[in-house]
Design a protein around this motif. Sequence first.
Motif, PDB file in Angstrom:
ATOM      1  N   SER A  48      23.748 -23.089   8.459  1.00  0.00           N
ATOM      2  CA  SER A  48      22.904 -23.612   7.389  1.00  0.00           C
ATOM      3  C   SER A  48      23.731 -24.518   6.495  1.00  0.00           C
ATOM      4  N   LEU A  49      23.076 -25.510   5.969  1.00  0.00           N
ATOM      5  CA  LEU A  49      23.701 -26.368   4.975  1.00  0.00           C
ATOM      6  C   LEU A  49      23.482 -25.749   3.603  1.00  0.00           C
ATOM      7  N   GLU A  50      24.355 -26.068   2.694  1.00  0.00           N
ATOM      8  CA  GLU A  50      24.154 -25.660   1.309  1.00  0.00           C
ATOM      9  C   GLU A  50      22.876 -26.328   0.795  1.00  0.00           C
ATOM     10  N   ALA A  51      22.126 -25.637  -0.027  1.00  0.00           N
ATOM     11  CA  ALA A  51      20.902 -26.208  -0.600  1.00  0.00           C
ATOM     12  C   ALA A  51      21.270 -27.227  -1.673  1.00  0.00           C
ATOM     13  N   PRO A  52      20.519 -28.304  -1.771  1.00  0.00           N
ATOM     14  CA  PRO A  52      20.805 -29.288  -2.819  1.00  0.00           C
ATOM     15  C   PRO A  52      20.567 -28.688  -4.202  1.00  0.00           C
ATOM     16  N   LYS A  53      21.401 -29.076  -5.145  1.00  0.00           N
ATOM     17  CA  LYS A  53      21.256 -28.607  -6.525  1.00  0.00           C
ATOM     18  C   LYS A  53      20.537 -29.647  -7.379  1.00  0.00           C
ATOM     19  N   GLY A  54      20.579 -30.885  -6.927  1.00  0.00           N
ATOM     20  CA  GLY A  54      19.917 -31.980  -7.642  1.00  0.00           C
ATOM     21  C   GLY A  54      18.703 -32.465  -6.882  1.00  0.00           C
ATOM     22  N   ALA A  55      18.182 -33.590  -7.322  1.00  0.00           N
ATOM     23  CA  ALA A  55      17.003 -34.181  -6.686  1.00  0.00           C
ATOM     24  C   ALA A  55      17.332 -34.577  -5.241  1.00  0.00           C
ATOM     25  N   VAL A  56      16.446 -34.260  -4.330  1.00  0.00           N
ATOM     26  CA  VAL A  56      16.623 -34.611  -2.915  1.00  0.00           C
ATOM     27  C   VAL A  56      16.406 -36.112  -2.757  1.00  0.00           C
ATOM     28  N   ILE A  57      17.394 -36.775  -2.138  1.00  0.00           N
ATOM     29  CA  ILE A  57      17.247 -38.215  -1.898  1.00  0.00           C
ATOM     30  C   ILE A  57      17.204 -38.551  -0.408  1.00  0.00           C
ATOM     31  N   LEU A  58      17.563 -37.590   0.454  1.00  0.00           N
ATOM     32  CA  LEU A  58      17.513 -37.837   1.890  1.00  0.00           C
ATOM     33  C   LEU A  58      17.081 -36.562   2.605  1.00  0.00           C
ATOM     34  N   THR A  59      16.146 -36.725   3.541  1.00  0.00           N
ATOM     35  CA  THR A  59      15.689 -35.632   4.393  1.00  0.00           C
ATOM     36  C   THR A  59      15.943 -36.024   5.834  1.00  0.00           C
ATOM     37  N   ILE A  60      16.498 -35.090   6.608  1.00  0.00           N
ATOM     38  CA  ILE A  60      16.737 -35.341   8.032  1.00  0.00           C
ATOM     39  C   ILE A  60      15.949 -34.303   8.824  1.00  0.00           C
TER      40      ILE A  60
ATOM     41  N   ILE B 201      18.102 -31.439  15.125  1.00  0.00           N
ATOM     42  CA  ILE B 201      19.280 -31.084  14.322  1.00  0.00           C
ATOM     43  C   ILE B 201      19.486 -29.580  14.381  1.00  0.00           C
ATOM     44  N   GLN B 202      20.732 -29.160  14.212  1.00  0.00           N
ATOM     45  CA  GLN B 202      21.071 -27.736  14.270  1.00  0.00           C
ATOM     46  C   GLN B 202      21.225 -27.106  12.895  1.00  0.00           C
ATOM     47  N   ASN B 203      21.747 -27.837  11.932  1.00  0.00           N
ATOM     48  CA  ASN B 203      22.074 -27.278  10.626  1.00  0.00           C
ATOM     49  C   ASN B 203      21.023 -27.695   9.607  1.00  0.00           C
ATOM     50  N   THR B 204      20.361 -26.713   9.010  1.00  0.00           N
ATOM     51  CA  THR B 204      19.269 -26.987   8.087  1.00  0.00           C
ATOM     52  C   THR B 204      19.468 -26.232   6.771  1.00  0.00           C
ATOM     53  N   ASN B 205      18.695 -26.624   5.771  1.00  0.00           N
ATOM     54  CA  ASN B 205      18.693 -25.901   4.502  1.00  0.00           C
ATOM     55  C   ASN B 205      17.281 -25.788   3.928  1.00  0.00           C
ATOM     56  N   ALA B 206      16.295 -26.216   4.680  1.00  0.00           N
ATOM     57  CA  ALA B 206      14.879 -26.088   4.316  1.00  0.00           C
ATOM     58  C   ALA B 206      14.104 -26.055   5.633  1.00  0.00           C
ATOM     59  N   ALA B 207      12.938 -25.531   5.647  1.00  0.00           N
ATOM     60  CA  ALA B 207      12.101 -25.342   6.838  1.00  0.00           C
ATOM     61  C   ALA B 207      12.336 -26.386   7.949  1.00  0.00           C
ATOM     62  N   ASN B 208      13.278 -26.114   8.829  1.00  0.00           N
ATOM     63  CA  ASN B 208      13.609 -26.974   9.979  1.00  0.00           C
ATOM     64  C   ASN B 208      14.038 -28.390   9.594  1.00  0.00           C
ATOM     65  N   THR B 209      14.482 -28.576   8.377  1.00  0.00           N
ATOM     66  CA  THR B 209      14.963 -29.878   7.930  1.00  0.00           C
ATOM     67  C   THR B 209      16.293 -29.714   7.198  1.00  0.00           C
ATOM     68  N   ALA B 210      16.946 -30.829   7.013  1.00  0.00           N
ATOM     69  CA  ALA B 210      18.170 -30.867   6.209  1.00  0.00           C
ATOM     70  C   ALA B 210      17.900 -31.812   5.046  1.00  0.00           C
ATOM     71  N   THR B 211      18.138 -31.335   3.848  1.00  0.00           N
ATOM     72  CA  THR B 211      17.924 -32.164   2.664  1.00  0.00           C
ATOM     73  C   THR B 211      19.247 -32.337   1.920  1.00  0.00           C
ATOM     74  N   PHE B 212      19.411 -33.522   1.343  1.00  0.00           N
ATOM     75  CA  PHE B 212      20.650 -33.866   0.649  1.00  0.00           C
ATOM     76  C   PHE B 212      20.341 -34.413  -0.734  1.00  0.00           C
ATOM     77  N   ASP B 213      21.164 -34.002  -1.690  1.00  0.00           N
ATOM     78  CA  ASP B 213      21.131 -34.633  -2.999  1.00  0.00           C
ATOM     79  C   ASP B 213      22.330 -35.583  -3.078  1.00  0.00           C
ATOM     80  N   LEU B 214      22.458 -36.259  -4.180  1.00  0.00           N
ATOM     81  CA  LEU B 214      23.525 -37.247  -4.352  1.00  0.00           C
ATOM     82  C   LEU B 214      24.910 -36.636  -4.177  1.00  0.00           C
ATOM     83  N   ALA B 215      25.153 -35.488  -4.798  1.00  0.00           N
ATOM     84  CA  ALA B 215      26.481 -34.858  -4.724  1.00  0.00           C
ATOM     85  C   ALA B 215      26.843 -34.485  -3.285  1.00  0.00           C
ATOM     86  N   MET B 216      25.884 -34.000  -2.531  1.00  0.00           N
ATOM     87  CA  MET B 216      26.156 -33.620  -1.137  1.00  0.00           C
ATOM     88  C   MET B 216      26.551 -34.838  -0.307  1.00  0.00           C
ATOM     89  N   LEU B 217      25.876 -35.956  -0.520  1.00  0.00           N
ATOM     90  CA  LEU B 217      26.202 -37.177   0.222  1.00  0.00           C
ATOM     91  C   LEU B 217      27.554 -37.737  -0.208  1.00  0.00           C
TER      92      LEU B 217
END
Length: 167
Positions: free
Chosen positions: A22-34, A38-54
């Motif tokens: 699993s990926l760490e969950a974003p703490k800020g606003a999500v700006i990218l969804t994949i 994919i194998q690594n997710t942090n939301a229902a079968n998706t991977a979401t990223f905030d600015l800090a994660m990117l």
Amino acid sequence: MKFLIAAALLGALSVSSAMCASLEAPKGAVILTITGDIQNTNAANTATFDLAMLQALAGRQAIMDTPWTDGATEFDGPYLQSVLQAVGAHGKILRIKALNDYSADVPMADATDYETILALKMNGKSMSVRDKGPLFMIYPFDKNHELYNEKYFSRSVWQIKEIEVVD
């Protein structure tokens, strides 16, 4: 013997679950969804990223001319390959989607063969939606002059909101 079989199965399950991390969950606003393959997710079968994660991913800063900017422009952001590795992407095509529903199908090889970045900043400033943000796919036009053509221009999506990994 039963113990050895049970131990082998347990070991296989451990390896399998480690590969589907699993990926760490974003703490800020999500700006990218994949989504997609994919194998690594942090939301229902998706991977979401905030600015800090990117920003925490490996990337580069480059100065180059593009058809969309005036003169030499500095871009900064994570490598597309770094983002795809973080989610454990396995596919052949990346369907890159913009906020206005424009999309481009990009071969996975463009992420692995070139130092393609998802630019977060232009000339040292975060990009607003009005200025092609929050993410702008930039090919390494500064290093690979043969990429400076319509084929790669059409794949240089701006205002990126989602990447779908397709087999």
